[in-house]
Design a protein around this motif. Structure first.
Motif, PDB file in Angstrom:
ATOM      1  N   PHE A 103     -58.031  60.557  57.958  1.00  0.00           N
ATOM      2  CA  PHE A 103     -58.724  59.414  58.473  1.00  0.00           C
ATOM      3  C   PHE A 103     -59.650  58.539  57.475  1.00  0.00           C
ATOM      4  O   PHE A 103     -60.515  59.119  56.931  1.00  0.00           O
ATOM      5  CB  PHE A 103     -59.451  60.055  59.381  1.00  0.00           C
ATOM      6  N   THR A 106     -59.233  52.294  56.503  1.00  0.00           N
ATOM      7  CA  THR A 106     -58.528  51.424  57.319  1.00  0.00           C
ATOM      8  C   THR A 106     -58.633  51.935  58.798  1.00  0.00           C
ATOM      9  O   THR A 106     -58.561  51.044  59.600  1.00  0.00           O
ATOM     10  CB  THR A 106     -57.004  51.693  56.680  1.00  0.00           C
ATOM     11  N   ASP A 107     -58.265  52.984  59.158  1.00  0.00           N
ATOM     12  CA  ASP A 107     -58.547  53.475  60.364  1.00  0.00           C
ATOM     13  C   ASP A 107     -59.922  53.408  61.004  1.00  0.00           C
ATOM     14  O   ASP A 107     -60.076  52.984  62.254  1.00  0.00           O
ATOM     15  CB  ASP A 107     -58.503  55.270  60.567  1.00  0.00           C
ATOM     16  N   THR A 108     -60.882  53.658  60.093  1.00  0.00           N
ATOM     17  CA  THR A 108     -62.260  53.432  60.742  1.00  0.00           C
ATOM     18  C   THR A 108     -62.476  51.914  61.053  1.00  0.00           C
ATOM     19  O   THR A 108     -63.140  51.627  62.270  1.00  0.00           O
ATOM     20  CB  THR A 108     -63.045  53.765  59.745  1.00  0.00           C
ATOM     21  N   TYR A 110     -60.525  49.867  62.057  1.00  0.00           N
ATOM     22  CA  TYR A 110     -59.845  49.481  63.254  1.00  0.00           C
ATOM     23  C   TYR A 110     -60.185  49.972  64.385  1.00  0.00           C
ATOM     24  O   TYR A 110     -60.337  49.492  65.569  1.00  0.00           O
ATOM     25  CB  TYR A 110     -58.306  49.991  63.155  1.00  0.00           C
ATOM     26  N   PHE A 111     -60.942  51.014  64.540  1.00  0.00           N
ATOM     27  CA  PHE A 111     -61.594  51.622  65.607  1.00  0.00           C
ATOM     28  C   PHE A 111     -62.474  50.889  66.059  1.00  0.00           C
ATOM     29  O   PHE A 111     -62.846  50.506  67.200  1.00  0.00           O
ATOM     30  CB  PHE A 111     -62.146  53.087  65.302  1.00  0.00           C
ATOM     31  N   ARG A 167     -50.509  53.038  60.046  1.00  0.00           N
ATOM     32  CA  ARG A 167     -50.934  54.234  59.677  1.00  0.00           C
ATOM     33  C   ARG A 167     -51.825  54.796  60.762  1.00  0.00           C
ATOM     34  O   ARG A 167     -52.116  55.966  60.918  1.00  0.00           O
ATOM     35  CB  ARG A 167     -51.678  54.188  58.308  1.00  0.00           C
ATOM     36  N   THR A 168     -52.646  54.081  61.330  1.00  0.00           N
ATOM     37  CA  THR A 168     -53.454  54.594  62.412  1.00  0.00           C
ATOM     38  C   THR A 168     -53.099  55.235  63.720  1.00  0.00           C
ATOM     39  O   THR A 168     -53.393  56.133  64.428  1.00  0.00           O
ATOM     40  CB  THR A 168     -54.653  53.347  62.839  1.00  0.00           C
ATOM     41  N   ARG A 169     -51.750  54.841  63.953  1.00  0.00           N
ATOM     42  CA  ARG A 169     -51.035  55.378  64.890  1.00  0.00           C
ATOM     43  C   ARG A 169     -50.832  56.955  64.988  1.00  0.00           C
ATOM     44  O   ARG A 169     -50.848  57.619  66.117  1.00  0.00           O
ATOM     45  CB  ARG A 169     -49.454  55.001  64.975  1.00  0.00           C
ATOM     46  N   HIS A 171     -53.089  59.076  64.360  1.00  0.00           N
ATOM     47  CA  HIS A 171     -54.483  59.534  64.873  1.00  0.00           C
ATOM     48  C   HIS A 171     -54.619  59.573  66.239  1.00  0.00           C
ATOM     49  O   HIS A 171     -55.558  59.950  66.839  1.00  0.00           O
ATOM     50  CB  HIS A 171     -55.616  58.902  64.097  1.00  0.00           C
TER      51      HIS A 171
END
Length: 271
Positions: A103, A106-108, A110-111, A167-169, A171
């Motif tokens: 994680f 990029t994921d952070t 988007y969250f 890429r977040t998918r 998670h």
């Protein structure tokens, strides 16, 4: 002969699971578990945001998970809901260095973007799982809105923004991809299950505790197999349903309370 077949008729397994629920579903369970993160807050939206984040990041050592979630809280100035609603672009710079296993920043980001967009239009994250138009479940009937439908809907809503990174998918699981959805099932347990012992929050009402699916983490899976509660070789969505169906025989209205028993037996090395 599986332990389930050997002892179920004598109520041995029921007595074991009930006793372990009583042992582990206690406030003493909270400090060393990721559920301690949302327990730092009293406002519903703070509980939802950090509960969701703690569940998504819940892989690896529990101490590390808790530390990383506390890092996120510090980055949000101790007020997650206020931060996601009101942050400005420059406020996001510190998050570029946040990482937990796979994680990353990029994921952070988007969250944070999703939370900002969602809470601008909705008062509770519950509506991402179950639309406000769905009637509340009736206690005397099996709920019409199952967890599977809620999880599929959430996946679509959460990743429905135009700029959702591919890429977040990975998670955010979904039964549509046959995932066991262990982290999201744990999050739903926290939010939905009415817990007189003060561990689970029970702040959502549009899903019934009877509809929840047991989270299949490595400890739960291992103990469930030893007890004959799980036969399916792959730990996928069908396996989670199989386990929950067995647990529902012991308590149809609250089957996932036995998550405490199975997890406790595994993580404490009792089985």
């Amino acid at each position: 002969m599986a332990l389930f077949e050997k002892f179920h008729s004598a109520d041995w397994l029921y007595d074991l699971l009930e006793s372990k629920v009583q042992q582990y579903n206690q406030p003493s369970f909270i400090p060393n578990d990721p559920i301690s993160i949302p327990h730092q807050f009293s406002q519903q939206q703070d509980i939802e945001i950090m509960g969701f984040w703690a569940a998504v990041l819940a892989w690896g050592q529990r101490k590390t998970i808790i530390n990383k979630c506390n890092e996120l809280i510090r980055l949000m100035d101790g007020a997650p809901y206020d931060f996601v609603r009101n942050h400005q672009p420059l406020d996001l710079k510190p998050f570029l260095h946040f990482k937990h296993r796979t994680f990353n920043a990029t994921d952070t980001l988007y969250f944070l973007h999703f939370f900002q967009q969602f809470y601008a239009e909705h008062s509770s994250l519950e509506e991402a799982f179950v639309p406000a138009s769905v009637a509340l479940p009736q206690p005397e009937r099996h709920p019409a809105f199952p967890a599977e439908q809620a999880l599929v809907r959430f996946h679509e809503v959460f990743l429905g923004l135009e700029d959702a990174p591919a890429r977040t998918r990975k998670h955010v699981a979904t039964p549509a991809r046959k995932s066991s959805c262990k982290r999201l099932n744990m999050f739903l347990r926290w939010m939905v299950r009415k817990d007189t012992h003060g561990v689970d929050f029970g702040i959502w009402n549009r899903l019934s505790p009877a509809a929840l699916v047991c989270p299949c983490d490595v400890h739960v899976e291992r103990v469930a197999r030893k007890l004959g509660l799980l036969q399916r070789p792959n730990t996928d969505w069908q396996a989670a349903l199989e386990l929950t169906d067995h647990l529902r025989r012991f308590d149809p209205s609250d089957p996932v309370k036995y998550d405490f028993a199975l997890f406790g037996l595994g993580v404490e090395g009792e089985m």
